[in-house]
Design a protein around this motif. Structure first.
Motif, PDB file in Angstrom:
ATOM      1  N   LEU A 429      31.361  31.249  56.737  1.00 31.11           N
ATOM      2  CA  LEU A 429      32.299  32.276  56.293  1.00 31.11           C
ATOM      3  C   LEU A 429      33.492  31.654  55.573  1.00 31.11           C
ATOM      4  O   LEU A 429      33.958  32.162  54.551  1.00 31.11           O
ATOM      5  N   GLU A 430      33.993  30.530  56.129  1.00 33.74           N
ATOM      6  CA  GLU A 430      35.116  29.864  55.479  1.00 33.74           C
ATOM      7  C   GLU A 430      34.721  29.381  54.092  1.00 33.74           C
ATOM      8  O   GLU A 430      35.505  29.482  53.136  1.00 33.74           O
ATOM      9  N   ALA A 431      33.483  28.878  53.976  1.00 30.38           N
ATOM     10  CA  ALA A 431      33.012  28.439  52.659  1.00 30.38           C
ATOM     11  C   ALA A 431      32.909  29.634  51.715  1.00 30.38           C
ATOM     12  O   ALA A 431      33.292  29.549  50.537  1.00 30.38           O
ATOM     13  N   ALA A 432      32.383  30.768  52.238  1.00 35.54           N
ATOM     14  CA  ALA A 432      32.267  31.967  51.408  1.00 35.54           C
ATOM     15  C   ALA A 432      33.635  32.473  50.984  1.00 35.54           C
ATOM     16  O   ALA A 432      33.829  32.900  49.843  1.00 35.54           O
ATOM     17  N   ASN A 433      34.604  32.394  51.919  1.00 32.11           N
ATOM     18  CA  ASN A 433      35.961  32.822  51.565  1.00 32.11           C
ATOM     19  C   ASN A 433      36.557  31.935  50.484  1.00 32.11           C
ATOM     20  O   ASN A 433      37.266  32.408  49.592  1.00 32.11           O
ATOM     21  N   ARG A 434      36.284  30.633  50.605  1.00 30.85           N
ATOM     22  CA  ARG A 434      36.788  29.731  49.563  1.00 30.85           C
ATOM     23  C   ARG A 434      36.175  30.074  48.209  1.00 30.85           C
ATOM     24  O   ARG A 434      36.854  30.074  47.177  1.00 30.85           O
ATOM     25  N   GLU A 435      34.842  30.380  48.240  1.00 28.84           N
ATOM     26  CA  GLU A 435      34.177  30.764  46.989  1.00 28.84           C
ATOM     27  C   GLU A 435      34.747  32.078  46.464  1.00 28.84           C
ATOM     28  O   GLU A 435      34.950  32.245  45.254  1.00 28.84           O
ATOM     29  N   LEU A 436      35.035  33.022  47.419  1.00 26.67           N
ATOM     30  CA  LEU A 436      35.602  34.306  47.005  1.00 26.67           C
ATOM     31  C   LEU A 436      36.988  34.118  46.402  1.00 26.67           C
ATOM     32  O   LEU A 436      37.331  34.747  45.401  1.00 26.67           O
ATOM     33  N   ASP A 437      37.788  33.216  47.025  1.00 23.68           N
ATOM     34  CA  ASP A 437      39.103  32.927  46.465  1.00 23.68           C
ATOM     35  C   ASP A 437      38.976  32.343  45.064  1.00 23.68           C
ATOM     36  O   ASP A 437      39.742  32.690  44.150  1.00 23.68           O
ATOM     37  N   ALA A 438      37.969  31.428  44.902  1.00 22.94           N
ATOM     38  CA  ALA A 438      37.768  30.827  43.579  1.00 22.94           C
ATOM     39  C   ALA A 438      37.337  31.889  42.576  1.00 22.94           C
ATOM     40  O   ALA A 438      37.795  31.915  41.424  1.00 22.94           O
ATOM     41  N   PHE A 439      36.448  32.806  43.056  1.00 21.64           N
ATOM     42  CA  PHE A 439      35.992  33.871  42.169  1.00 21.64           C
ATOM     43  C   PHE A 439      37.151  34.792  41.791  1.00 21.64           C
ATOM     44  O   PHE A 439      37.305  35.174  40.628  1.00 21.64           O
ATOM     45  N   ALA A 440      37.980  35.133  42.808  1.00 21.36           N
ATOM     46  CA  ALA A 440      39.121  36.005  42.530  1.00 21.36           C
ATOM     47  C   ALA A 440      40.075  35.348  41.538  1.00 21.36           C
ATOM     48  O   ALA A 440      40.617  35.984  40.635  1.00 21.36           O
ATOM     49  N   TYR A 441      40.263  34.033  41.713  1.00 19.24           N
ATOM     50  CA  TYR A 441      41.135  33.316  40.774  1.00 19.24           C
ATOM     51  C   TYR A 441      40.557  33.363  39.365  1.00 19.24           C
ATOM     52  O   TYR A 441      41.260  33.598  38.384  1.00 19.24           O
ATOM     53  N   SER A 442      39.191  33.155  39.324  1.00 19.23           N
ATOM     54  CA  SER A 442      38.531  33.170  38.010  1.00 19.23           C
ATOM     55  C   SER A 442      38.640  34.543  37.371  1.00 19.23           C
ATOM     56  O   SER A 442      38.942  34.677  36.186  1.00 19.23           O
ATOM     57  N   VAL A 443      38.400  35.593  38.195  1.00 20.70           N
ATOM     58  CA  VAL A 443      38.499  36.955  37.667  1.00 20.70           C
ATOM     59  C   VAL A 443      39.907  37.226  37.164  1.00 20.70           C
ATOM     60  O   VAL A 443      40.117  37.778  36.078  1.00 20.70           O
ATOM     61  N   SER A 444      40.883  36.801  37.987  1.00 22.24           N
ATOM     62  CA  SER A 444      42.270  37.065  37.639  1.00 22.24           C
ATOM     63  C   SER A 444      42.657  36.436  36.306  1.00 22.24           C
ATOM     64  O   SER A 444      43.388  37.015  35.524  1.00 22.24           O
ATOM     65  N   HIS A 445      42.121  35.212  36.038  1.00 24.13           N
ATOM     66  CA  HIS A 445      42.508  34.512  34.818  1.00 24.13           C
ATOM     67  C   HIS A 445      41.534  34.762  33.664  1.00 24.13           C
ATOM     68  O   HIS A 445      41.942  35.022  32.529  1.00 24.13           O
ATOM     69  N   ASP A 446      40.206  34.680  33.954  1.00 21.14           N
ATOM     70  CA  ASP A 446      39.225  34.782  32.877  1.00 21.14           C
ATOM     71  C   ASP A 446      39.138  36.181  32.308  1.00 21.14           C
ATOM     72  O   ASP A 446      38.848  36.356  31.105  1.00 21.14           O
ATOM     73  N   LEU A 447      39.346  37.240  33.154  1.00 19.41           N
ATOM     74  CA  LEU A 447      39.287  38.600  32.633  1.00 19.41           C
ATOM     75  C   LEU A 447      40.610  39.031  32.007  1.00 19.41           C
ATOM     76  O   LEU A 447      40.623  39.841  31.080  1.00 19.41           O
ATOM     77  N   ARG A 448      41.711  38.500  32.561  1.00 22.33           N
ATOM     78  CA  ARG A 448      43.006  38.922  32.035  1.00 22.33           C
ATOM     79  C   ARG A 448      43.233  38.420  30.602  1.00 22.33           C
ATOM     80  O   ARG A 448      43.880  39.089  29.792  1.00 22.33           O
ATOM     81  N   ALA A 449      42.698  37.230  30.261  1.00 20.69           N
ATOM     82  CA  ALA A 449      42.935  36.660  28.921  1.00 20.69           C
ATOM     83  C   ALA A 449      42.397  37.569  27.812  1.00 20.69           C
ATOM     84  O   ALA A 449      43.128  37.931  26.879  1.00 20.69           O
ATOM     85  N   PRO A 450      41.105  37.996  27.845  1.00 19.40           N
ATOM     86  CA  PRO A 450      40.632  38.888  26.777  1.00 19.40           C
ATOM     87  C   PRO A 450      41.320  40.247  26.812  1.00 19.40           C
ATOM     88  O   PRO A 450      41.539  40.858  25.772  1.00 19.40           O
ATOM     89  N   LEU A 451      41.701  40.714  28.039  1.00 19.50           N
ATOM     90  CA  LEU A 451      42.404  41.997  28.106  1.00 19.50           C
ATOM     91  C   LEU A 451      43.762  41.902  27.432  1.00 19.50           C
ATOM     92  O   LEU A 451      44.187  42.813  26.721  1.00 19.50           O
ATOM     93  N   ARG A 452      44.452  40.792  27.697  1.00 18.36           N
ATOM     94  CA  ARG A 452      45.746  40.608  27.039  1.00 18.36           C
ATOM     95  C   ARG A 452      45.575  40.532  25.516  1.00 18.36           C
ATOM     96  O   ARG A 452      46.405  41.042  24.748  1.00 18.36           O
TER      97      ARG A 452
END
Length: 653
Positions: A429-452
């Motif tokens: 679960l901790e590994a999955a949470n770390r992956e989820l945090d990484a995914f959330a970070y990626s979503v936050s940055h990778d999706l925001r750039a084209p939207l901006r």
């Protein structure tokens, strides 16, 4: 008995005696003296002319007095002329001019010295010496008075003692807590002559009205009491009997003791033992019940000596240890600690605890059955002590917990295995949470750039090329900008929802009423022109995370504000009710409501029951509310009707 001289009154005739004696002997001084401790006191002095002595004069015995010699020798003393006798020249009485002395001792009837009777003269008195017999007669008369005084004082003393004895007897008789009746033989019958206060209290009646009446009259010449009175009087011995009273206390059980007091009295002591007999019967019944419980109890019960032998055990106890009967176990087990405990140290520990603090509760030890099988038992026991604190015996119960201990061993094994699995799952679960945090970070940055970029280019086109576009083109660019902003808001809400599952909760006491009033004030500030009436209950308290509960109220109250926007006047209420003994909080509005057919979808992410162009929002708010309420151990649900508003309910653990 010796009469104290200091308490002796002066007989009036003693004064006449010494006066007459002095006149007869023509002497200036006739005296009766008495011994007063270490002094000699003039008790009676003649009222003759020239007498230097006065009643009450006191002189130390050791000062050389003539009378001191009489008292010391307990015999007559005649001094014709003290001036001519060398042994008396230094006497203080010579200095007073008294050179002639004739004195006789006065003795009480018990042989003690009272004092002296004497004559003193300033010259030799030959006449006095020749008439000594007269002085002897006077002494006999005075000593006769002393005997009478002694007898009178002794009589008074005896009367005082008798009076004090009678007072003590009366106090004892009346104050005796045992009801007492006194009968006296008069003529041919026994008469009730006295009874004490306890007797009056016992009979609850005016027993004094029976005083002076005969036993034959009271008992009509028959009955146990009447016969026992006469048996005691005639046999002159103590008789004790239990009876059921028919006279003074009808229906009461009495213990009566008859005592003969010579020559003609019978004293009857009466005790009401009704309650005692009832208590004895109750005790006997209680002991029978206890014995039945003891014999049939499922738990093993025992009593044992501090030395390690059993006094009693019940059948269950004997069966636990493999014996056929309690008698067999008591007979065969002579050393409990050595024969029954697997580890004698555990037996010593139980004994130590029974000595101090004096009891054991749920103490688990390993024991050995008669056939050698090891078992586990749980002991509850206490030490029973005498008034001085010495241990008389131990008593308690035991329960065979062997199967429970085996089950606990299995549970420990399963628990260890489960802990290993949980540790593995936790790591995953901790590994999955770390992956989820990484995914959330990626979503936050990778999706925001084209939207901006989309938003930025649409702004540039509208700013620099607006005049080259027709109305439809400008509309498309505005729609593009709105969609990109909505997409950004969706990304923010998704990230917030994902963080709720991992945020640490800090529970504390929260004032929900105060929090709701603050949110209502903020909503009014955003749109002051709206006419919305807030009804917020007072002192609604909860225990939970203040930040998360604030999110719940912001979403539910904000939802109510949003869906009452098309009402010219609206009401939003925050309160609480009780359902099945549990507090239920609610937010109610008078807005557009919803169709209960879709009630289950209302808390799902991105599920909207209204068109996006009609009411703004991402569809994440109520999903966030549900997630927070579940983390607080509660549940959330909604009720509504199209056109008649909606109510959102939630509970907290």
């Amino acid at each position: 008995m010796i009469i104290s001289p200091s308490s002796t009154a002066l007989p009036p005739r003693w004064q006449r005696v010494v006066d007459a004696t002095a006149r007869v002997f023509r002497a200036p001084a006739g005296l009766i003296t008495r011994l007063a401790g270490s002094e000699l006191e003039v008790f009676v002095a003649s009222a003759t002319e020239g007498n230097p002595y006065r009643q009450g004069n006191k002189v130390p015995l050791r000062s050389g007095l003539y009378c001191a010699a009489v008292i010391a020798g307990r015999s007559r003393l005649l001094i014709p002329d003290a001036r001519k006798a060398s042994e008396w020249r230094q006497s203080p009485q010579v200095n007073m001019g008294m050179c002639f002395y004739l004195g006789l001792p006065l003795v009480w009837s018990d042989g003690e010295i009272f004092g002296t009777i004497c004559l003193l003269d300033r010259k030799e008195n030959r006449e006095a010496a020749s008439q000594e017999d007269l002085l002897q007669g006077l002494r006999a008369m005075v000593e006769g008075d002393l005997r009478l005084l002694a007898e009178e004082r002794e009589r008074r003393r005896l009367e005082g003692e008798l009076r004090r004895f009678e007072e003590k007897f009366r106090a004892y008789y009346d104050g005796n807590p045992i009801p007492t009746f006194t009968w006296q033989k008069r003529g041919e019958d026994l008469i009730l002559v006295e009874c004490n206060q306890a007797a009056r209290t016992l009979t609850r009646s005016d027993v004094a009205r029976y005083l002076g009446r005969s036993a034959a009259e009271i008992y009509q010449g028959k009955g146990d009491v009447y016969r026992d009175l006469w048996r005691c009087f005639r046999a002159k011995r103590v008789i004790r009997r239990q009876i059921r009273s028919q006279h003074f206390m009808p229906g009461r059980d009495l213990l009566i003791t008859y005592v003969h007091v010579p020559p003609d009295l019978v004293v009857v002591h009466t005790e009401d033992i009704t309650e005692h007999k009832q208590a004895a019967a109750a005790l006997e019944e209680s002991e029978a019940r206890y014995r039945a419980i003891f014999e049939n109890a499922v738990e093993g019960m025992f009593q044992s000596t501090p030395e390690g032998r059993y006094l009693s055990v019940n059948p269950s106890f004997a069966k636990t240890y493999g014996f056929n009967s309690p008698e067999e176990m008591i007979r065969e087990v002579s050393d409990i600690r050595r024969e029954l405990y697997v580890d004698q140290k555990e037996g010593a520990e139980v004994k130590m605890l029974l000595e101090d603090p004096g009891f054991v509760v749920g103490h688990e030890v390993r024991c050995r059955r008669r056939d050698g099988e090891e078992i586990w038992v749980s002991i509850n026991a206490r030490a029973v002590r005498d008034e001085e604190g010495k241990v008389l015996y131990y008593e308690g119960s035991t329960v065979d917990i062997t199967e429970r201990k085996r089950a606990e061993d299995k549970i420990r094994t399963l628990t260890a295995e489960l802990e290993e699995r949980v540790a593995g799952r936790t790591a995953q679960l901790e590994a999955a949470n770390r992956e989820l945090d990484a995914f959330a970070y990626s979503v936050s940055h990778d999706l925001r750039a084209p939207l901006r970029a989309m938003s930025g280019f649409s702004h540039l086109l509208l700013e620099y090329y607006s005049d080259k576009l027709d109305d439809q083109g400008r509309h498309f660019l505005q729609r593009m900008d709105q969609v990109s902003q909505r997409m950004g808001k969706l990304i923010d809400d998704l990230l917030s929802l994902s963080r709720l599952a991992r945020r640490d909760m800090k529970r504390e006491r929260v004032n929900l009423s105060e929090m709701a009033r603050g949110i209502a004030a903020e909503l009014r500030e955003r749109d002051p022109e709206r006419r919305v009436h807030f009804v917020i209950a007072e002192r609604l308290m909860a225990h939970g995370d203040p930040h998360l509960l604030g999110v719940v109220l912001e979403n539910t109250l904000g939802n109510a504000w949003k869906f009452t926007a098309k009402k010219p006047e609206a009401t939003i209420e925050f309160g609480a009710i009780r359902q099945k003994g549990k507090r239920v909080y609610f937010v109610r509005d008078s807005g557009i409501g919803f169709d209960m057919t879709y009630a289950e979808k209302i808390f799902q992410a991105f599920q909207r029951l209204n068109p996006i162009n009609e009411f703004e929002g991402s569809g994440i708010g109520l999903a966030t509310v549900e997630r927070i309420i579940h983390r607080h151990g509660g549940r959330v649900w909604a009720e509504g009707e199209v056109g008649n508003g909606a109510t959102f309910f939630f509970t907290l653990s």
